[in-house]
Write a protein that holds these residues in place. Structure first.
Motif, PDB file in Angstrom:
ATOM      1  N   TYR A 181       0.791  -1.241   0.000  1.00 22.91           N
ATOM      2  CA  TYR A 181       0.000   0.000   0.000  1.00 22.91           C
ATOM      3  C   TYR A 181       0.818   1.284   0.000  1.00 22.91           C
TER       4      TYR A 181
ATOM      5  N   PHE B 199       2.386   2.252  -2.877  1.00 22.75           N
ATOM      6  CA  PHE B 199       1.918   2.725  -4.177  1.00 22.75           C
ATOM      7  C   PHE B 199       0.725   1.880  -4.623  1.00 22.75           C
TER       8      PHE B 199
ATOM      9  N   VAL C 126      -3.967  17.429  -3.202  1.00 21.67           N
ATOM     10  CA  VAL C 126      -4.221  16.166  -2.485  1.00 21.67           C
ATOM     11  C   VAL C 126      -5.726  15.925  -2.374  1.00 21.67           C
TER      12      VAL C 126
ATOM     13  N   GLN D 224       2.181  18.967   3.412  1.00 14.92           N
ATOM     14  CA  GLN D 224       1.178  18.433   2.488  1.00 14.92           C
ATOM     15  C   GLN D 224       1.772  17.343   1.589  1.00 14.92           C
TER      16      GLN D 224
ATOM     17  N   ASN E 218       3.657  14.440   4.517  1.00 13.21           N
ATOM     18  CA  ASN E 218       2.766  13.810   5.497  1.00 13.21           C
ATOM     19  C   ASN E 218       1.400  13.447   4.931  1.00 13.21           C
ATOM     20  N   GLN E 219       0.941  14.222   3.951  1.00 18.12           N
ATOM     21  CA  GLN E 219      -0.411  13.945   3.433  1.00 18.12           C
ATOM     22  C   GLN E 219      -0.341  13.152   2.117  1.00 18.12           C
TER      23      GLN E 219
ATOM     24  N   MET F  44      -1.245   9.136   2.559  1.00 16.57           N
ATOM     25  CA  MET F  44      -2.697   8.958   2.643  1.00 16.57           C
ATOM     26  C   MET F  44      -3.105   7.533   2.266  1.00 16.57           C
ATOM     27  N   ARG F  45      -2.498   7.018   1.186  1.00 14.05           N
ATOM     28  CA  ARG F  45      -2.852   5.665   0.767  1.00 14.05           C
ATOM     29  C   ARG F  45      -2.479   4.648   1.850  1.00 14.05           C
ATOM     30  N   TYR F  46      -1.280   4.782   2.362  1.00 14.63           N
ATOM     31  CA  TYR F  46      -0.787   3.817   3.346  1.00 14.63           C
ATOM     32  C   TYR F  46      -1.633   3.859   4.625  1.00 14.63           C
TER      33      TYR F  46
ATOM     34  N   SER G 235      -6.353   6.611  -2.900  1.00 15.25           N
ATOM     35  CA  SER G 235      -5.109   6.913  -3.601  1.00 15.25           C
ATOM     36  C   SER G 235      -5.107   8.392  -3.960  1.00 15.25           C
TER      37      SER G 235
ATOM     38  N   GLY H  46       6.239   6.658  -0.981  1.00 12.84           N
ATOM     39  CA  GLY H  46       4.870   7.025  -1.349  1.00 12.84           C
ATOM     40  C   GLY H  46       4.790   8.080  -2.434  1.00 12.84           C
ATOM     41  N   VAL H  47       5.912   8.693  -2.817  1.00 13.01           N
ATOM     42  CA  VAL H  47       5.889   9.585  -3.980  1.00 13.01           C
ATOM     43  C   VAL H  47       6.857   9.060  -5.026  1.00 13.01           C
ATOM     44  N   LYS H  48       6.487   9.262  -6.286  1.00 11.65           N
ATOM     45  CA  LYS H  48       7.379   8.931  -7.394  1.00 11.65           C
ATOM     46  C   LYS H  48       8.072  10.209  -7.840  1.00 11.65           C
TER      47      LYS H  48
ATOM     48  N   ASP I  19      -1.725   6.674 -10.670  1.00 11.58           N
ATOM     49  CA  ASP I  19      -2.648   6.789  -9.542  1.00 11.58           C
ATOM     50  C   ASP I  19      -1.961   7.216  -8.252  1.00 11.58           C
ATOM     51  N   ASP I  20      -0.668   7.449  -8.301  1.00 15.71           N
ATOM     52  CA  ASP I  20       0.083   7.856  -7.104  1.00 15.71           C
ATOM     53  C   ASP I  20       0.620   9.275  -7.291  1.00 15.71           C
TER      54      ASP I  20
ATOM     55  N   VAL J 158      12.490   7.583  -8.727  1.00 16.12           N
ATOM     56  CA  VAL J 158      11.603   6.623  -8.071  1.00 16.12           C
ATOM     57  C   VAL J 158      10.468   6.336  -9.042  1.00 16.12           C
TER      58      VAL J 158
END
Lengths: 325, 347
Positions: free
Chosen positions: A317, A319, B78, B103, B106-107, B111-113, B120, B151-153, B174-175, B260
């Motif tokens: 989770y 990505f 976001v 933002q 942390n956001q 958020m997804r995790y 997403s 969590g970011v690409k 979607d990320d 990434v």
């Protein structure tokens, strides 16, 4: 302002009971060492979450704070989902990835709670921007404590909602303390809703210990938002009956002050109001409380018998497409 | 790329990015832009002209001018993403991302995790990077910060073809994607033209295509040493390779295109051939992308390395103003050539 329907009032009572009893129980479980993590209890503030949530439609949204149990339960996250999450089980509303501070469930219109003070405010405005652009007619209620008003994110998020007339209601639950710091030590304002004037939006301060008053104000704010008239800053004067978090002995405030606020407890207050008006009887009210207690016992059973996530599930989770897929 | 479609047009990176945004906005009504000075009539079309003309074409609701509120912009992106939109946010200079760190870090990234995979955040945050005599607060290369944020690409296009193809992939992703563009590579014209810019133009397909994330491009083939660079340093590496060829040194130049995800395998394969690696990066040295890439690549290909991996980076200082100091600060082809000669001494 006329009372809501008897059914809605009874539902409000049940919802406040759910929040109160859920938290009393999880606090006990926590102290017994049966539950991991930390807890920021909402006890005493139930009228705020329930009054606002009952003014929202099912497909509207809320986003909570680091003290989010009340917001989530009020908007409809089930006690099973909540309890399992706090027990860190894979059946929890966030599958054990969030815990107490990030409870939420998109299926019920509850974003994962945002535990950075003020951090949820720009996000709420963004969601409202999306609603407006897609013309969905939805509204989001963004909860915050009194402390959030001094975060830069408050300014940026509220201003954007104001200039674009976004469908969002900013609900400031002023419980008089940011952790241990009294609110009058961190702002010159007596009424925090006066901040609204700085953004050219309406602000209103209401008794946050009366669910019907909160509900009435929230209805007006939601209507404004839904009609395209933009955001409202709604300040609810309230009090947390308990400490800020698990280790708080509350030495910074007096027991007299606590007693004064506890005498205004929203839960017996609504019960008395309903009994007085002949909407219900004390027996019926007691029966609701007993039903909720049974529901909570069942949720503990559900949570305790649920599986834990596998340790390596922590890799999931991050990505939407998992590595290696 | 061997399978380039037929119809192409010569474009700068700014034009290629604009084409990507235009096509994606035509293709998907959920796509919209928000940022400072991006759509004001008579304005700049963003700090480097990327959004020029788009508000006239799509209206100001889809090319949304914001207050100067970077945290607000990031948060709005976001939230809008969570509501089902596909926002393309931008900041005028990558340095301003630091105003929006809560933002983004942390956001957006978490958020997804935090939701256990239930939501997403399909947003793009574009940011102009790189030193251009604007000194310490308008010239940083903050890419490295974001490779440290799960969590970011992170995408870094260096050609017009990649700029369009990678931005399309970012918009459809979607990320959350941090999309870094180098100020000296844009090819912005008129008042927004950059002094000392390289502005590489390239043939860009007019029809729809995407460049996948996590697939490096070999910009020049060679056999003696592998040089890994990103954004502007790809061109420093290519210039060095050109000069070194005259000395009989054959350099392979690789552009990761995204940090990434990072395409370890393409670089590792190259190392197996060349046995030497130099990494060139405009980010400051300590804790930077070059160090991370070096660590990953020695894990993947240590047995093939004939010499220690050499980093060529900016020093651990803020970006200086005086052009003579800035020239010293930015890794250039002479620095790359010196590093290549040094690693080859181990042969």
């Amino acid at each position: 302002m006329a009372d809501p329907s008897p059914d809605r009032m009874l539902h409000m009572y049940r919802q406040m009971q759910r929040i109160r009893q859920f938290e009393e129980k999880v606090n006990q479980l926590f102290l017994e060492g049966r539950m991991p993590g930390t807890l920021h209890l909402y006890t005493g503030q139930e009228a705020c979450a329930v009054g606002v949530a009952e003014a929202l439609d099912e497909d509207d949204w809320v986003v909570g704070t680091h003290r989010p149990h009340g917001h989530a339960i009020a908007k409809g996250v089930t006690l099973d989902d909540m309890m399992a999450e706090l027990f860190a089980k894979s059946t929890g509303c966030a599958r054990g990835y969030g815990g107490s501070m990030h409870v939420g469930d998109p299926a019920t219109g509850v974003l994962p709670a945002i535990a950075i003070v003020g951090g949820n405010i720009p996000v709420a405005s963004g969601m409202a921007l999306g609603f407006k652009m897609q013309k969905t007619g939805q509204v989001i209620a963004c909860f915050m404590g009194d402390g959030a008003l001094n975060e830069g994110a408050f300014h940026e998020g509220v201003n954007m909602a104001a200039i674009w007339d976004l469908p969002v209601v900013f609900v400031c639950e002023n419980n008089l303390y940011g952790a241990s710091t009294p609110v009058d030590q961190v702002t010159r304002l007596e009424k925090l809703s006066d901040r609204a004037a700085g953004y050219g939006i309406p602000g209103e301060t209401v008794d946050g210990m009366d669910v019907l008053t909160v509900h009435g104000a929230a209805q007006r704010a939601v209507e404004r938002a839904r009609n395209g008239d933009g955001p409202t800053l709604l300040e609810c004067l309230t009090y947390r009956f308990v400490g800020h978090s698990r280790s708080d002995t509350r030495s910074y405030r007096s027991r007299d002050e606590e007693a004064e606020w506890k005498a205004r407890d929203a839960i017996p207050r609504l019960a008395a109001h309903m009994v007085e008006r002949g909407i219900t009887t004390q027996d019926e009210v007691d029966a609701i409380a007993a039903e909720v207690a049974a529901e909570i016992e069942a949720s503990i059973e559900f949570a305790e018998s649920s599986p834990s996530p596998a340790p390596e599930d922590c890799l999931k989770y991050v990505f939407t497409e998992e590595a290696g897929q | 790329m061997t399978d380039q479609p037929q119809a192409t047009k010569k474009m700068s990176i700014a034009e290629a990015l604009r084409e990507a945004i235009r096509e994606e906005m035509q293709r998907d009504e959920r796509v919209f832009c928000l940022g400072e000075d991006i759509g004001i009539p008579g304005g700049f079309g963003g700090a480097f002209t990327v959004t020029l003309g788009l508000s006239e074409e799509f209206g100001h609701e889809r090319v949304l001018d914001t207050p100067i509120s970077e945290a607000g912009i990031a948060g709005a992106a976001v939230g809008a993403a969570l509501s089902g939109m596909r926002p393309i946010a931008d900041v005028q200079y990558a340095d301003f991302l630091f105003c929006a760190m809560d933002q983004l870090v942390n956001q957006a990234a978490k958020m997804r995790y935090m939701s256990g995979g239930k939501v997403s955040v399909p947003m793009v945050m574009r940011a102009p990077s790189g030193a251009t005599t604007r000194a310490a607060q308008h010239g940083q290369s903050p890419e490295s910060f974001f490779i440290h944020v799960p969590g970011v690409k992170v995408a870094c296009p260096s050609t017009a073809y990649d700029a369009k193809g990678l931005l399309k992939t970012a918009i459809r992703c979607d990320d959350p994607v941090l999309f870094f563009e180098h100020k000296l590579l844009y090819g912005s014209k008129g008042m927004r033209a950059e002094k000392g810019a390289l502005s590489p133009e390239g043939e860009v397909p007019l029809e729809d295509y995407t460049v996948p994330f996590g697939k490096a491009a070999i910009r020049r083939e060679g056999t003696d040493v592998t040089i890994l660079g990103k954004l502007m340093t790809v061109y420093r590496a290519l210039a060095a390779a050109e000069d070194l060829a005259e000395e009989g040194i054959s350099c392979e130049v690789i552009d990761p295109r995204t940090l990434v995800p990072f395409d370890v395998e393409t670089v590792a394969q190259s190392i197996r051939k060349t046995e030497h690696l130099v990494i060139v990066d405009e980010c400051p040295r300590t804790g930077g992308w070059a160090g991370e890439a070096a660590a990953v690549l020695q894990e993947a290909a240590f047995g093939s390395l004939d010499a220690p991996i050499k980093r060529v980076t900016a020093p651990d200082t803020p970006v200086p103003f005086a052009p003579v100091m800035e020239k010293y600060y930015i890794p250039d082809e002479d620095d790359v050539k010196a590093a290549v000669r040094e690693v080859l001494r181990w042969r």
